[in-house]
Design a protein around this motif. Structure first.
Motif, PDB file in Angstrom:
ATOM      1  N   SER A  19      -8.011  36.707 -16.323  1.00 15.47           N
ATOM      2  CA  SER A  19      -9.263  36.414 -15.623  1.00 15.47           C
ATOM      3  C   SER A  19      -9.575  37.545 -14.660  1.00 15.47           C
ATOM      4  O   SER A  19      -8.672  38.108 -14.025  1.00 15.47           O
ATOM      5  CB  SER A  19      -9.152  35.099 -14.848  1.00 15.47           C
ATOM      6  OG  SER A  19      -8.876  34.027 -15.719  1.00 15.47           O
ATOM      7  N   ASP A  20     -10.848  37.899 -14.539  1.00 10.75           N
ATOM      8  CA  ASP A  20     -11.210  38.984 -13.643  1.00 10.75           C
ATOM      9  C   ASP A  20     -11.033  38.546 -12.179  1.00 10.75           C
ATOM     10  O   ASP A  20     -10.830  37.366 -11.872  1.00 10.75           O
ATOM     11  CB  ASP A  20     -12.636  39.469 -13.896  1.00 10.75           C
ATOM     12  CG  ASP A  20     -13.687  38.366 -13.745  1.00 10.75           C
ATOM     13  OD1 ASP A  20     -13.513  37.489 -12.885  1.00 10.75           O
ATOM     14  OD2 ASP A  20     -14.679  38.397 -14.493  1.00 10.75           O
ATOM     15  N   GLU A  21     -11.111  39.526 -11.284  1.00 10.76           N
ATOM     16  CA  GLU A  21     -10.857  39.265  -9.864  1.00 10.76           C
ATOM     17  C   GLU A  21     -11.838  38.244  -9.287  1.00 10.76           C
ATOM     18  O   GLU A  21     -11.460  37.392  -8.478  1.00 10.76           O
ATOM     19  CB  GLU A  21     -10.952  40.581  -9.073  1.00 10.76           C
ATOM     20  CG  GLU A  21     -10.524  40.447  -7.627  1.00 10.76           C
ATOM     21  CD  GLU A  21     -10.520  41.795  -6.912  1.00 10.76           C
ATOM     22  OE1 GLU A  21     -10.526  41.793  -5.666  1.00 10.76           O
ATOM     23  OE2 GLU A  21     -10.507  42.832  -7.601  1.00 10.76           O
ATOM     24  N   GLU A  22     -13.074  38.300  -9.741  1.00 12.65           N
ATOM     25  CA  GLU A  22     -14.088  37.374  -9.243  1.00 12.65           C
ATOM     26  C   GLU A  22     -13.735  35.919  -9.581  1.00 12.65           C
ATOM     27  O   GLU A  22     -13.857  35.020  -8.736  1.00 12.65           O
ATOM     28  CB  GLU A  22     -15.455  37.723  -9.842  1.00 12.65           C
ATOM     29  CG  GLU A  22     -16.589  36.850  -9.331  1.00 12.65           C
ATOM     30  CD  GLU A  22     -17.937  37.221  -9.949  1.00 12.65           C
ATOM     31  OE1 GLU A  22     -18.906  36.483  -9.719  1.00 12.65           O
ATOM     32  OE2 GLU A  22     -18.007  38.249 -10.676  1.00 12.65           O
ATOM     33  N   GLU A  23     -13.276  35.709 -10.828  1.00 15.53           N
ATOM     34  CA  GLU A  23     -12.920  34.350 -11.237  1.00 15.53           C
ATOM     35  C   GLU A  23     -11.687  33.859 -10.479  1.00 15.53           C
ATOM     36  O   GLU A  23     -11.632  32.694 -10.056  1.00 15.53           O
ATOM     37  CB  GLU A  23     -12.661  34.298 -12.738  1.00 15.53           C
ATOM     38  CG  GLU A  23     -12.413  32.889 -13.252  1.00 15.53           C
ATOM     39  CD  GLU A  23     -12.303  32.819 -14.765  1.00 15.53           C
ATOM     40  OE1 GLU A  23     -12.652  31.785 -15.337  1.00 15.53           O
ATOM     41  OE2 GLU A  23     -11.873  33.818 -15.380  1.00 15.53           O
ATOM     42  N   GLN A  67     -10.728  34.772  -7.483  1.00 15.97           N
ATOM     43  CA  GLN A  67     -11.142  34.480  -6.112  1.00 15.97           C
ATOM     44  C   GLN A  67     -11.882  33.147  -6.050  1.00 15.97           C
ATOM     45  O   GLN A  67     -11.733  32.385  -5.084  1.00 15.97           O
ATOM     46  CB  GLN A  67     -12.024  35.606  -5.576  1.00 15.97           C
ATOM     47  CG  GLN A  67     -11.258  36.888  -5.264  1.00 15.97           C
ATOM     48  CD  GLN A  67     -12.167  38.016  -4.797  1.00 15.97           C
ATOM     49  OE1 GLN A  67     -13.395  37.910  -4.859  1.00 15.97           O
ATOM     50  NE2 GLN A  67     -11.558  39.112  -4.339  1.00 15.97           N
ATOM     51  N   LEU A  68     -12.671  32.866  -7.090  1.00 15.07           N
ATOM     52  CA  LEU A  68     -13.384  31.596  -7.156  1.00 15.07           C
ATOM     53  C   LEU A  68     -12.392  30.425  -7.190  1.00 15.07           C
ATOM     54  O   LEU A  68     -12.561  29.430  -6.470  1.00 15.07           O
ATOM     55  CB  LEU A  68     -14.261  31.553  -8.411  1.00 15.07           C
ATOM     56  CG  LEU A  68     -14.979  30.226  -8.700  1.00 15.07           C
ATOM     57  CD1 LEU A  68     -16.059  29.974  -7.653  1.00 15.07           C
ATOM     58  CD2 LEU A  68     -15.576  30.229 -10.096  1.00 15.07           C
ATOM     59  N   SER A 122     -10.842  30.026  -3.739  1.00 13.85           N
ATOM     60  CA  SER A 122     -11.778  29.464  -2.756  1.00 13.85           C
ATOM     61  C   SER A 122     -12.003  27.972  -2.983  1.00 13.85           C
ATOM     62  O   SER A 122     -12.318  27.234  -2.043  1.00 13.85           O
ATOM     63  CB  SER A 122     -13.117  30.204  -2.818  1.00 13.85           C
ATOM     64  OG  SER A 122     -13.792  29.953  -4.048  1.00 13.85           O
TER      65      SER A 122
END
Length: 365
Positions: A274-278, A280-281, A284
């Protein structure tokens, strides 16, 4: 004294009756001769493994039971001398007498392990259909998914009944099940399907391959679904219109059983690259557990899910049998997050390590 004993038995007429009284006697025996129960539990475990995995050699038996080769040799010789097993060149198999001993001794030994108490507590708390707990902790060094696989295979074969469409997920726990599965009545009419696309680069642990392995073991049939996880929303919509996808969607709507694992949210995201954005999601939103592409938080709420073709949470309400298989104390939070939203027809198959930690987490709520 006699009157007191009679009253105790009458208190539990539906809780196994004689089993309740016998368990009291066994507890007294354990206090008088504590080494007896250790020997009993050890021999019972080996006999059960020989029944589910036989013919089996001494070395794989030792590895699965978590015993030394010396201990295994001693137990095997004792069981053979009592004519509870046969030992041949291809390995050990159970006899009719051994099968009978397992049937009659099982409830007592399971009670003595304390697993029944844990199972009842978890089952009652989440109002799910059943809980099966195997010995050990698969998170510990040397721990494995083999006992989970053995128990899951047994539960599946005993409960599938007339079910014909079985969806299975990927993962190491699911991969451990087929080799312990015996052909059940009507197995050849079953269709095994992947609950969703494969995960990671390990081909042997992908849902398509595991569904095929189940089918091969049961002399049944299977369907495959190849779905790239990187599809855009537009490409996904086009894929759904493909005849192959349409046929699989129809099968998902009529599935009789879902066999799935439960993963740690962070580990599953990493496994899927999974990419960093996912990632982090997920952090969070406090994602703890993952099952068939859905991520759950502490409260059992869905906080994220993958865009895919496969079993959806809406299907769970209509699937008669849902077998969730996961163990290890390190997975307790992940399993707990799934259980908080589990449907009532769910059967959890886990190990002592996870079960004890789940109960501890519930006590601290």
């Amino acid at each position: 004294m006699g009157r007191k004993t009679t009253n105790v038995v009458k208190c539990c007429p539906t809780e196994g009756g004689g089993v309740f009284l016998k368990s009291v006697i066994v507890e007294a025996q354990e206090k008088l001769v504590p080494e007896m129960m250790a020997t009993l539990q050890q021999r019972y475990l080996v006999l059960k493994l020989i029944k589910t995995s036989g013919p089996i050699g001494r070395r794989p038996l030792a590895d699965t039971a978590g015993l030394s080769e010396r201990e295994t040799r001693s137990v095997v010789e004792a069981l053979r001398d009592q004519q509870l097993i046969r030992v041949a060149k291809e390995g050990a198999t159970i006899t009719a007498d051994g099968d009978s001993v397992l049937e009659h001794l099982g409830p007592l030994v399971e009670l003595q392990y304390g697993k029944n108490v844990l199972a009842k507590r978890i089952k009652s708390y989440f109002s799910i259909q059943d809980v099966h707990i195997v010995k050990g902790d698969s998170s510990e060094p040397g721990g494995s998914n083999e006992l989970l696989g053995t128990e899951a295979a047994s539960v599946f074969a005993n409960r599938i009944g007339n079910g014909r469409i079985v969806a299975v997920t990927g993962g190491s726990t699911m991969a451990a099940i087929p080799k312990h599965l015996s052909c059940y009545p009507g197995a050849e009419d079953t269709v095994f399907i992947p609950a969703r696309g494969g995960v990671g680069d390990n081909i042997g642990q992908q849902a398509n391959v595991i569904a095929a392995t189940f089918a091969h073991t049961c002399n049944a049939s299977y369907k495959s679904l190849y779905y790239p996880e990187s599809l855009s929303e537009e490409a996904h919509a086009i894929f759904l219109r493909e005849p192959t996808a349409q046929k699989m969607l129809e099968l998902y709507e009529t599935a009789d059983c879902l066999l799935h694992g439960i993963g740690d949210a962070k580990k599953m995201a990493a496994m899927r690259d999974s990419d960093e954005e996912e990632q982090q999601l997920l952090d969070s939103r406090s994602a703890k557990g993952e099952a068939f592409g859905y991520y759950f938080n502490d409260a059992g709420e869905i906080v994220h899910h993958l865009r895919t073709v496969g079993i959806q949470t809406d299907h769970l309400k209509r699937i008669p049998l849902v077998l969730a298989v996961a163990g290890g104390s390190e997975k307790a939070e992940a399993i707990l997050s799934y259980l908080r939203g589990a449907t009532k027809q769910t059967v959890l198959i886990t190990d002592e390590g996870a079960a004890r930690e789940i109960v501890n987490l519930l006590a601290n709520d």
